[in-house]
Design an enzyme around this catalytic site. Structure first.
Site, PDB file in Angstrom:
ATOM      1  N   HIS A 136       2.440  17.180  -1.897  1.00 48.30           N
ATOM      2  CA  HIS A 136       3.597  16.490  -2.470  1.00 48.30           C
ATOM      3  C   HIS A 136       4.261  17.426  -3.469  1.00 48.30           C
ATOM      4  CE1 HIS A 136       6.179  13.549  -4.354  1.00 48.30           C
ATOM      5  NE2 HIS A 136       5.851  12.693  -3.416  1.00 48.30           N
TER       6      HIS A 136
ATOM      7  N   HIS B 253      -1.586  16.056  -1.029  1.00 42.23           N
ATOM      8  CA  HIS B 253      -1.129  14.666  -0.974  1.00 42.23           C
ATOM      9  C   HIS B 253      -1.553  13.907   0.279  1.00 42.23           C
ATOM     10  CE1 HIS B 253       1.382  11.270  -1.978  1.00 42.23           C
ATOM     11  NE2 HIS B 253       2.131  11.417  -0.913  1.00 42.23           N
TER      12      HIS B 253
ATOM     13  N   GLU C 166      14.707   8.546   1.214  1.00 42.73           N
ATOM     14  CA  GLU C 166      13.836   9.602   0.721  1.00 42.73           C
ATOM     15  C   GLU C 166      14.066  10.871   1.531  1.00 42.73           C
ATOM     16  OE1 GLU C 166       9.816   8.179   0.605  1.00 42.73           O
ATOM     17  OE2 GLU C 166      10.258   6.625  -0.862  1.00 42.73           O
TER      18      GLU C 166
ATOM     19  N   ARG D  75       4.640  15.125   7.773  1.00 43.79           N
ATOM     20  CA  ARG D  75       4.904  13.686   7.710  1.00 43.79           C
ATOM     21  C   ARG D  75       6.247  13.396   7.062  1.00 43.79           C
ATOM     22  NH1 ARG D  75       4.054   9.504   3.799  1.00 43.79           N
ATOM     23  NH2 ARG D  75       3.236  11.059   2.345  1.00 43.79           N
TER      24      ARG D  75
ATOM     25  N   ARG E  18       9.416  17.399   2.718  1.00 45.47           N
ATOM     26  CA  ARG E  18       8.444  17.725   1.680  1.00 45.47           C
ATOM     27  C   ARG E  18       7.868  19.134   1.799  1.00 45.47           C
ATOM     28  NH1 ARG E  18       4.931  12.128   1.150  1.00 45.47           N
ATOM     29  NH2 ARG E  18       6.559  10.924   0.077  1.00 45.47           N
TER      30      ARG E  18
END
Length: 543
Positions: free
Chosen positions: A245, A352, A124, A387, A291
């Site tokens: 997100h 998110h 990811e 994160r 992100r």
């Protein structure tokens, strides 16, 4: 009604249930959950759990390095190292509980040289290796299922569903020491308030996405734990770092449906409506950028072009592969007339993940005796200013296990607290519930507009003024009327909003998830946490 237990757990996600199962070996556990035992942010998690399960192609050092890099200088190296190294053992425990993760392609039922099933590992955004363990695109649902089944089968764990904590029992407010000794809990079906006394109280209430107008979170994510801890005088940190997100499904009939980062990990390309692949203009990792970068890039392109959304293109992938790898997302998109094999998915950013929260040590202790916190409700030092994808379920597993181990002696070593009963005072039922609805809508809307992906000093000042007025109204309403679920959630998101704005106002730079157009550069001198403790009024100290 008065209830007693050794360990009171508020929340039923991965962190809370992991703690409950381990703590049940040492005493009686009560798990309080606002709706059903399965209703949590964990259940909505799609991507997976990051852990070094393929040491031939990955390492603890690489996972830690990715986490530290994405944390923009605020992740704590000792915390990152501990969580990363604990990860594989926690994955194996989940498998032993019955969690079924996807096996490696070509797996025929044999085990590897360590005696473990080879897992299919995906990649990811922000990761430099394939290390994300998953169960299709519904990993959280599978983890929650395994944990819930184990909890329901454990005779030492009592579950109180449809119950919501009102406030922590802070003995200092009743003439005693500064010690949390349980919580006052509302049974919102019966309308009764219970006093639950506990030797140790554990916050595992998850995040606060509902403080924003658009969120990927379920309705339960109203910041209850961090708000209660704040009111009890616990140290809270880094609330300005709220992760948006990049890709939630854009459709008028879709509510909070997340389009997993794993799609970009498997080759998804973000495009404008004209087909332009724009991420190369924003980061050298293109669509695999962290992100925060991707969310800001989408926000920038939408504002630049006036578009309501961008497109996530998976049409270059085989249709059978997409149906097998992302069955839940594929079927959900089909419900809205979108076949991701033949047309790009319209997506927008949404609130998110809360990277700040209650400050805890390596075992989950807060700064208030008797109060512990684990999972998204915390600021453990793992995430820093941003994160890394799929580190959240990992953190919940690791800290749930460590906190329970640290509290193993609480049953015999801690004197059972003497706590006061809930006092309803002169509160009466309300005939003005519209006040709650109006304040809820107003707060979430201005938080989205003023304190969202991109901020400014002026917007933050405007938000602070509105929050102060709303909190006065909410406080008056709270003391005059009997508590309800909606009122308690409104009270909590107002406290969370106040903390986010206070922390964001102090950080006069842009770092990680916090971007201020008046201070667009990162200032090395501000590579520290923002920390807040409630006073009269709230006192904020950055250090």
């Amino acid at each position: 009604m008065r209830i007693s237990c050794d360990f009171l757990v508020l929340g039923s996600g991965v962190a809370g249930l992991t703690f409950a199962l381990e703590a049940a070996k040492h005493g009686q556990v009560i798990v309080v959950t606002k709706r059903s035992l399965s209703d949590s942010n964990t259940n909505w998690a799609q991507g997976g759990i990051a852990a070094v399960m393929d040491p031939a192609h990955d390492s603890f050092e690489a996972h830690a390095g990715d986490t530290l890099r994405v944390g923009y200088g605020l992740s704590k190296p000792e915390v990152v190292e501990m969580v990363v190294r604990d990860g594989p053992a926690r994955i194996r425990e989940l498998i032993a509980l019955g969690a079924q993760f996807d096996a490696a392609v070509g797996y025929s039922g044999s085990v590897d040289e360590t005696g473990a099933m080879p897992l299919d590992l995906t990649r990811e955004g922000g990761h430099t290796a394939r290390r994300v363990v998953h169960a299709g695109d519904v990993t959280g649902r599978e983890v929650q299922r395994a944990l819930v089944e184990a909890v329901r089968a454990n005779p030492s764990i009592r579950v109180l569903e449809s119950h919501m904590a009102i406030d922590l029992i802070d003995l200092s407010k009743h003439g005693g020491p500064h010690l949390v000794a349980g919580a006052y809990v509302l049974d919102h079906v019966a309308g009764a308030v219970h006093t639950i006394a506990a030797r140790a109280t554990v916050l595992a209430t998850g995040g606060a996405g509902k403080v924003y107008l658009y969120t990927s979170n379920p309705d339960v994510a109203t910041g209850d734990g961090v708000a209660m801890a704040y009111r009890a005088g616990a140290l809270v940190s880094n609330m300005e770092f709220f992760q948006f997100h990049p890709t939630c499904l854009f459709h008028p009939a879709a509510k909070s449906f997340l389009i997993s980062e794993a799609l970009r990990g498997e080759g998804g390309i973000l495009r404008l409506a004209n087909g332009d692949a724009f991420m190369a203009r924003h980061h050298d990792m293109k669509d695999l950028a962290p992100r925060d970068v991707v969310a800001r890039a989408i926000d920038f392109e939408m504002k630049r072009t006036g578009a309501e959304h961008v497109m996530l293109d998976m049409t270059h992938k085989n249709a059978s592969y997409l149906r097998e790898r992302f069955p839940n997302i594929y079927e959900e998109c089909l419900k809205f007339g979108i076949d991701m094999a033949v047309q790009p998915i319209p997506v927008v950013p949404a609130a998110h993940y809360m990277c700040g929260g209650v400050v805890v040590d390596l075992e989950g202790r807060s700064t208030v005796p008797g109060l512990w916190a684990i999972g998204e409700v915390t600021c453990s030092g793992l995430h820093g200013a941003n994160r890394l994808a799929s580190n959240s379920l990992l953190e919940g597993l690791v800290y749930g296990h460590r906190a329970a181990r640290a509290l193993a002696g609480a049953r015999s070593e801690t004197r059972f607290p003497d706590v006061p009963e809930w006092d309803v005072g002169e509160a009466a039922p309300s005939d003005e519930a519209v006040v709650v609805t109006q304040n809820w809508d107003e707060l979430r809307r201005f938080m989205w507009n003023y304190v969202g992906i991109v901020r400014s000093d002026r917007r933050l000042r405007r938000a602070a003024r509105r929050i102060a007025l709303l909190k006065d109204e909410i406080r008056e309403y709270y003391w005059e009327h009997l508590v309800t679920l909606d009122l308690l959630e409104l009270r909590n998101i107002a406290d969370v909003a106040e903390m986010i704005v206070s922390c964001a106002s102090v950080r006069r730079e842009s770092r990680g998830l916090h971007f201020n157009i008046d201070h667009p550069q990162t200032d090395p001198a501000q590579a520290h946490d923002t920390r807040i403790v409630k006073g009269e009024p709230g006192h904020l100290a950055a250090r």
